[in-house]
Design a protein around this motif. Structure first.
Motif, PDB file in Angstrom:
ATOM      1  N   GLY A  82       0.801  -1.224   0.000  1.00  0.00           N
ATOM      2  CA  GLY A  82       0.000   0.000   0.000  1.00  0.00           C
ATOM      3  C   GLY A  82       0.831   1.269   0.000  1.00  0.00           C
ATOM      4  O   GLY A  82       0.297   2.372   0.080  1.00  0.00           O
ATOM      5  N   ILE A  83       2.159   1.139  -0.093  1.00  0.00           N
ATOM      6  CA  ILE A  83       3.033   2.305  -0.135  1.00  0.00           C
ATOM      7  C   ILE A  83       2.805   3.046  -1.453  1.00  0.00           C
ATOM      8  O   ILE A  83       2.755   2.436  -2.517  1.00  0.00           O
ATOM      9  CB  ILE A  83       4.515   1.898   0.010  1.00  0.00           C
ATOM     10  N   VAL A  84       2.667   4.365  -1.360  1.00  0.00           N
ATOM     11  CA  VAL A  84       2.480   5.199  -2.544  1.00  0.00           C
ATOM     12  C   VAL A  84       3.854   5.719  -2.958  1.00  0.00           C
ATOM     13  O   VAL A  84       4.572   6.316  -2.154  1.00  0.00           O
ATOM     14  CB  VAL A  84       1.515   6.368  -2.249  1.00  0.00           C
ATOM     15  N   TYR A  85       4.202   5.467  -4.215  1.00  0.00           N
ATOM     16  CA  TYR A  85       5.533   5.859  -4.698  1.00  0.00           C
ATOM     17  C   TYR A  85       5.475   6.205  -6.184  1.00  0.00           C
ATOM     18  O   TYR A  85       4.443   6.022  -6.836  1.00  0.00           O
ATOM     19  CB  TYR A  85       6.548   4.739  -4.444  1.00  0.00           C
ATOM     20  N   HIS A  86       6.598   6.700  -6.708  1.00  0.00           N
ATOM     21  CA  HIS A  86       6.696   7.018  -8.125  1.00  0.00           C
ATOM     22  C   HIS A  86       7.409   5.886  -8.848  1.00  0.00           C
ATOM     23  O   HIS A  86       8.516   5.497  -8.450  1.00  0.00           O
ATOM     24  CB  HIS A  86       7.446   8.330  -8.347  1.00  0.00           C
ATOM     25  N   ASP A  87       6.794   5.393  -9.912  1.00  0.00           N
ATOM     26  CA  ASP A  87       7.402   4.354 -10.732  1.00  0.00           C
ATOM     27  C   ASP A  87       8.585   4.971 -11.473  1.00  0.00           C
ATOM     28  O   ASP A  87       8.398   5.892 -12.273  1.00  0.00           O
ATOM     29  CB  ASP A  87       6.362   3.822 -11.724  1.00  0.00           C
ATOM     30  N   PRO A  88       9.806   4.487 -11.230  1.00  0.00           N
ATOM     31  CA  PRO A  88      10.986   5.086 -11.870  1.00  0.00           C
ATOM     32  C   PRO A  88      11.024   4.885 -13.389  1.00  0.00           C
ATOM     33  O   PRO A  88      11.789   5.541 -14.082  1.00  0.00           O
ATOM     34  CB  PRO A  88      12.161   4.382 -11.182  1.00  0.00           C
ATOM     35  N   ASN A  89      10.204   3.984 -13.901  1.00  0.00           N
ATOM     36  CA  ASN A  89      10.185   3.706 -15.338  1.00  0.00           C
ATOM     37  C   ASN A  89       9.181   4.552 -16.098  1.00  0.00           C
ATOM     38  O   ASN A  89       9.043   4.401 -17.316  1.00  0.00           O
ATOM     39  CB  ASN A  89       9.895   2.224 -15.583  1.00  0.00           C
ATOM     40  N   VAL A  90       8.455   5.412 -15.379  1.00  0.00           N
ATOM     41  CA  VAL A  90       7.463   6.274 -16.020  1.00  0.00           C
ATOM     42  C   VAL A  90       7.876   7.722 -15.835  1.00  0.00           C
ATOM     43  O   VAL A  90       8.204   8.140 -14.724  1.00  0.00           O
ATOM     44  CB  VAL A  90       6.047   6.030 -15.436  1.00  0.00           C
ATOM     45  N   GLU A  91       7.854   8.470 -16.911  1.00  0.00           N
ATOM     46  CA  GLU A  91       8.301   9.862 -16.862  1.00  0.00           C
ATOM     47  C   GLU A  91       7.238  10.777 -16.270  1.00  0.00           C
ATOM     48  O   GLU A  91       6.041  10.601 -16.500  1.00  0.00           O
ATOM     49  CB  GLU A  91       8.649  10.341 -18.274  1.00  0.00           C
ATOM     50  N   CYS A  92       7.699  11.759 -15.519  1.00  0.00           N
ATOM     51  CA  CYS A  92       6.834  12.786 -14.942  1.00  0.00           C
ATOM     52  C   CYS A  92       6.704  13.930 -15.937  1.00  0.00           C
ATOM     53  O   CYS A  92       7.682  14.310 -16.583  1.00  0.00           O
ATOM     54  CB  CYS A  92       7.442  13.295 -13.629  1.00  0.00           C
ATOM     55  N   LEU A  93       5.507  14.512 -16.052  1.00  0.00           N
ATOM     56  CA  LEU A  93       5.297  15.650 -16.940  1.00  0.00           C
ATOM     57  C   LEU A  93       5.821  16.951 -16.335  1.00  0.00           C
ATOM     58  O   LEU A  93       5.840  17.981 -16.993  1.00  0.00           O
ATOM     59  CB  LEU A  93       3.814  15.790 -17.288  1.00  0.00           C
ATOM     60  N   GLY A  94       6.213  16.905 -15.084  1.00  0.00           N
ATOM     61  CA  GLY A  94       6.847  18.036 -14.421  1.00  0.00           C
ATOM     62  C   GLY A  94       6.008  19.297 -14.379  1.00  0.00           C
ATOM     63  O   GLY A  94       4.820  19.269 -14.048  1.00  0.00           O
ATOM     64  N   ASP A  95       6.630  20.404 -14.758  1.00  0.00           N
ATOM     65  CA  ASP A  95       6.000  21.718 -14.678  1.00  0.00           C
ATOM     66  C   ASP A  95       4.726  21.810 -15.514  1.00  0.00           C
ATOM     67  O   ASP A  95       3.840  22.609 -15.220  1.00  0.00           O
ATOM     68  CB  ASP A  95       7.005  22.794 -15.106  1.00  0.00           C
TER      69      ASP A  95
END
Length: 195
Positions: A82-95
């Motif tokens: 149930g830990i919420v985290y960012h998948d390192p393989n998916v890019e963030c759209l950022g700003d």
């Protein structure tokens, strides 16, 4: 799934910021960015003043607003913990996006300008996967922070735990942050102090 969360014993927290510093160091955060923050509040008046601290981070919610709003699927909830985290393989759209930053009722995800991406507490998932405690938990001198399956934390630390306080209202997302609150922290009249 065993939903993981944090337990915070406010009755012993000294407001030393060690957990905040350990988190910042572990995540190599630049000046101005924090994933765990320690706030200090005052209540009451002479002759009965009160003071308390709140060491807060991501609450790894049951229904995290940051996960449901993320357009790329980068923000995820681990099926096993149930830990919420960012998948390192998916890019963030950022700003161009920052939807998770505005959606979180606890104002937790942090947009890091130099990286042009949003970052957040992942409960030191990499350390947990190795059988270790999150940096904030292992660094706490007063042992005010614990982590683990939320049901086990509730069973171990009692029925008088709360998930909200006047200074930390319920965000409606099913917070997994259990607080053993000081009596003065339940006072609706409070003032945040510089710490």
């Amino acid at each position: 799934m065993a939903q993981y969360g944090f337990y915070f014993d406010q009755t012993v927290c000294a407001g030393c910021h060690t957990c905040q510093i350990a988190c910042k160091d572990k995540n190599r955060l630049e000046i101005g960015y924090l994933f765990r923050t320690v706030h200090t509040y005052e209540t009451g008046d002479f002759p009965a003043p009160g003071i308390y601290h709140l060491a807060a981070s991501c609450n790894h919610c049951d229904n995290p607003a940051c996960v449901s709003i993320c357009p790329t699927g980068r923000t995820v909830k681990d099926e096993a913990t149930g830990i919420v985290y960012h998948d390192p393989n998916v890019e963030c759209l950022g700003d161009a996006c920052k939807a998770c930053v505005t959606a979180c009722p606890y104002v937790h995800p942090v947009y890091v300008e130099a990286e042009n991406k949003v970052m957040k507490c992942d409960m030191c998932k990499d350390l947990i996967d190795k059988g270790e405690a999150p940096a904030c938990v292992s660094s706490c001198m007063m042992r005010a922070l614990k982590f683990g399956p939320i049901d086990e934390l509730k069973a171990q630390y009692g029925a008088d735990l709360v998930t909200e306080l006047p200074c930390f209202p319920d965000g409606g997302t099913g917070s997994n942050f259990l607080i053993k609150a000081r009596a003065c922290a339940k006072d609706a009249s409070f003032e945040e102090k510089e710490s």
